[in-house]
Design an enzyme around this catalytic site. Structure first.
Site, PDB file in Angstrom:
ATOM      1  N   GLN A   1      -7.905  12.561   0.976  1.00  0.00           N
ATOM      2  CA  GLN A   1      -7.416  11.580   0.007  1.00  0.00           C
ATOM      3  C   GLN A   1      -8.387  11.402  -1.144  1.00  0.00           C
ATOM      4  O   GLN A   1      -7.975  11.193  -2.288  1.00  0.00           O
ATOM      5  CB  GLN A   1      -7.154  10.244   0.704  1.00  0.00           C
ATOM      6  CG  GLN A   1      -6.023  10.297   1.705  1.00  0.00           C
ATOM      7  CD  GLN A   1      -4.768  10.930   1.138  1.00  0.00           C
ATOM      8  OE1 GLN A   1      -4.155  10.399   0.215  1.00  0.00           O
ATOM      9  NE2 GLN A   1      -4.375  12.078   1.672  1.00  0.00           N
TER      10      GLN A   1
ATOM     11  N   HIS B   1      -7.858  13.420  -4.377  1.00  0.00           N
ATOM     12  CA  HIS B   1      -6.755  13.144  -5.303  1.00  0.00           C
ATOM     13  C   HIS B   1      -7.280  12.713  -6.667  1.00  0.00           C
ATOM     14  O   HIS B   1      -6.863  13.227  -7.699  1.00  0.00           O
ATOM     15  CB  HIS B   1      -5.835  12.063  -4.741  1.00  0.00           C
ATOM     16  CG  HIS B   1      -4.758  12.596  -3.855  1.00  0.00           C
ATOM     17  ND1 HIS B   1      -3.767  13.437  -4.284  1.00  0.00           N
ATOM     18  CD2 HIS B   1      -4.523  12.403  -2.530  1.00  0.00           C
ATOM     19  CE1 HIS B   1      -2.967  13.748  -3.290  1.00  0.00           C
ATOM     20  NE2 HIS B   1      -3.404  13.136  -2.204  1.00  0.00           N
TER      21      HIS B   1
ATOM     22  N   GLU C   1      -2.387   2.549   2.824  1.00  0.00           N
ATOM     23  CA  GLU C   1      -1.281   3.476   2.557  1.00  0.00           C
ATOM     24  C   GLU C   1      -1.131   4.456   3.728  1.00  0.00           C
ATOM     25  O   GLU C   1      -0.041   4.621   4.274  1.00  0.00           O
ATOM     26  CB  GLU C   1      -1.576   4.239   1.260  1.00  0.00           C
ATOM     27  CG  GLU C   1      -0.528   5.278   0.909  1.00  0.00           C
ATOM     28  CD  GLU C   1      -0.942   6.140  -0.274  1.00  0.00           C
ATOM     29  OE1 GLU C   1      -0.079   6.841  -0.826  1.00  0.00           O
ATOM     30  OE2 GLU C   1      -2.144   6.137  -0.641  1.00  0.00           O
ATOM     31  N   HIS C   2      -2.230   5.119   4.089  1.00  0.00           N
ATOM     32  CA  HIS C   2      -2.247   6.050   5.226  1.00  0.00           C
ATOM     33  C   HIS C   2      -3.211   5.521   6.283  1.00  0.00           C
ATOM     34  O   HIS C   2      -4.344   5.173   5.960  1.00  0.00           O
ATOM     35  CB  HIS C   2      -2.735   7.432   4.800  1.00  0.00           C
ATOM     36  CG  HIS C   2      -2.000   8.030   3.640  1.00  0.00           C
ATOM     37  ND1 HIS C   2      -2.488   7.998   2.342  1.00  0.00           N
ATOM     38  CD2 HIS C   2      -0.816   8.677   3.587  1.00  0.00           C
ATOM     39  CE1 HIS C   2      -1.633   8.606   1.545  1.00  0.00           C
ATOM     40  NE2 HIS C   2      -0.609   9.031   2.263  1.00  0.00           N
TER      41      HIS C   2
ATOM     42  N   ASP D   1       1.691  14.562   4.282  1.00  0.00           N
ATOM     43  CA  ASP D   1       1.844  14.809   2.849  1.00  0.00           C
ATOM     44  C   ASP D   1       2.855  15.911   2.570  1.00  0.00           C
ATOM     45  O   ASP D   1       3.488  15.917   1.508  1.00  0.00           O
ATOM     46  CB  ASP D   1       0.505  15.198   2.228  1.00  0.00           C
ATOM     47  CG  ASP D   1      -0.340  13.984   1.860  1.00  0.00           C
ATOM     48  OD1 ASP D   1       0.208  12.872   1.847  1.00  0.00           O
ATOM     49  OD2 ASP D   1      -1.539  14.159   1.589  1.00  0.00           O
TER      50      ASP D   1
ATOM     51  N   HIS E   1      33.599 -25.875  -8.852  1.00  0.00           N
ATOM     52  CA  HIS E   1      33.450 -25.154  -7.593  1.00  0.00           C
ATOM     53  C   HIS E   1      34.293 -25.830  -6.507  1.00  0.00           C
ATOM     54  O   HIS E   1      35.027 -25.176  -5.759  1.00  0.00           O
ATOM     55  CB  HIS E   1      31.981 -25.149  -7.141  1.00  0.00           C
ATOM     56  CG  HIS E   1      31.113 -24.145  -7.825  1.00  0.00           C
ATOM     57  ND1 HIS E   1      30.799 -24.215  -9.153  1.00  0.00           N
ATOM     58  CD2 HIS E   1      30.487 -23.032  -7.335  1.00  0.00           C
ATOM     59  CE1 HIS E   1      30.003 -23.206  -9.465  1.00  0.00           C
ATOM     60  NE2 HIS E   1      29.804 -22.468  -8.375  1.00  0.00           N
TER      61      HIS E   1
END
Length: 433
Positions: free
Chosen positions: A262, A265, A330-331, A364, A423
């Site tokens: 990661q 990235h 996230e992971h 991934d 109404h």
């Protein structure tokens, strides 16, 4: 020298230190926001010509019409034929697994009848047209094509419009091949905020879509936020994250490489390791230092680990799970003997990779579940991208005369309690005398 920050759960200032390291401001600055607003306004006013002009300016190409930015289905098929057989087979295998997983997410319409004949239910239908943004430039992401397009197809979306920038006119065959495998038929080689604006508002050539999905840089993220409401969006994604919980029994080289997966990235990505074994944390530090020089993207990894990498020592796995729920990664890798025993205590994570052999990298590309995941702690209230993101739900309400009469009495009381006389009278007209 590479040196992640080391934290101890028992330290008096642990929470304060952790908060500083987790802090991430995803909102773009005023300069970016102003530029994005200008680009969107120009696309709205000048359509195709503005899109052509921006593409020439930002992607350093020389073109004069949208025809030169349009890739048709035959060109996508040709790219699939051109790539090496090994790559084609990998794309098709991954696509098959992604499709199989997401087919299980399809929601169906339903209804039920009450004793008096009243029918209530829900109608589920797919969106008509969605836009898929695929990043270009620093790296190519055919996996993003598969992960975004296949769930849309499974949901029943009739038309997917894909946009992908091609800086300096360089077209990535594997990205186009992935589009062919995923069933995408319409591709425009445009990117940035201008592509998002074109998808949101439409131009003479680019159709207006109902929702925009896919990752991008700060200009893309800002543009998605700006057009939200005009169209739907998937999320505003922050930097990629991985959190590994390990009991100290996994090969430290494996864990170091999982963290790298990661960190490579981008410089703002975050890699976190949690363990109750101090000696193991030291072993992983040694692995990080030894393996870093072997990495092609070592400069990016180094900056990511030095700026945002964290090694956390905890007293036990109870505290480790507490950290998971606090960070909402996230992971999440559970690199332990019996990950299912920890699972019951974990509430917040985008995707959970269970066991020593389940590398996040498999998720991934080819595990099957979606790799588009909530970042920056948003797993507390968000979920992975899925078929449900491309389906809409409409409530179904059909009252029998008897049901309308009985419920009209209830509605009348509530409406008059809110001083909404129309109404009340509307409901009262249906009450049997």
């Amino acid at each position: 020298m590479i040196k992640p920050v080391e934290l101890d759960y028992a330290s008096s200032d642990f929470q304060e230190q952790l908060q500083k390291l987790l802090a991430w401001e995803a909102v773009s600055d005023k300069t970016v926001q102003q530029r994005v607003k200008q680009i969107i306004a120009d696309i709205q006013q000048r359509g195709d010509q503005a899109l052509v002009d921006f593409t020439c300016q930002y992607d350093r190409v020389s073109i004069s019409s949208m025809a030169e930015l349009t890739i048709d289905e035959s060109q996508l098929s040709a790219a699939l034929e051109r790539i090496p057989q090994e790559q084609r087979q990998a794309l098709e295998t991954a696509a098959g697994r992604i499709r199989s997983y997401h087919e299980r997410q399809v929601q169906s319409s339903w209804n039920y009848k009450e004793d008096d004949g009243t029918m209530l239910g829900q109608q589920v239908v797919a969106m008509d047209r969605v836009g898929l943004y695929v990043p270009g430039g620093k790296a190519s992401y055919p996996s993003s094509v598969l992960m975004n397009a296949i769930p849309a197809h499974v949901a029943g979306v009739k038309e997917i419009i894909m946009v992908v920038p091609t800086p300096d006119g360089v077209v990535n065959d594997m990205v186009l091949a992935a589009a062919a495998v995923a069933g995408v038929k319409h591709v425009f080689t445009v990117g940035g905020a201008q592509a998002v604006a074109a998808l949101a508002y439409g131009t003479e050539t680019v159709p207006k879509v109902d929702k925009i999905v896919g990752p991008g840089n700060i200009y893309v993220a800002t543009a998605k936020r700006e057009v939200f409401g005009q169209v739907g969006i998937d999320m505003i994604a922050g930097p990629s994250e991985i959190m590994v919980v390990c009991d100290g029994k996994t090969n430290p080289d494996w864990i170091a490489m999982d963290l790298f997966s990661q960190a490579e990235h981008d410089e703002d990505a975050q890699a976190i390791l949690v363990s109750q074994d101090k000696g193991f944390l030291e072993q992983v530090k040694e692995s990080i230092s030894r393996l870093l020089p072997t990495m092609e993207r070592r400069d990016i990894i180094s900056e990511s680990i030095n700026n945002r990498g964290i090694l956390i020592h905890v007293p036990d796995m109870v505290a480790a799970c507490e950290m998971v729920n606090r960070i909402a990664p996230e992971h999440l890798e559970l690199s332990v003997d019996k990950p299912e025993e920890l699972l019951k205590d974990i509430r917040h994570a985008g995707a959970i990779f269970m066991g020593r052999y389940t590398a996040e990298a498999l998720g991934d590309y080819c595990a099957g579940p979606n790799h588009v995941l909530p970042t920056s702690g948003t797993a507390r209230f968000s979920s992975p991208l899925g078929v449900y993101d491309f389906q809409k739900r409409s409530s179904l309400i059909y009252f029998s005369p008897e049901g309308a009469s009985e419920m009209g009495k209830v509605a009348s009381v509530l409406a008059r309690g809110e001083s909404l006389t129309a109404h009340a009278r509307s409901a009262e007209y249906r009450i049997k005398k």
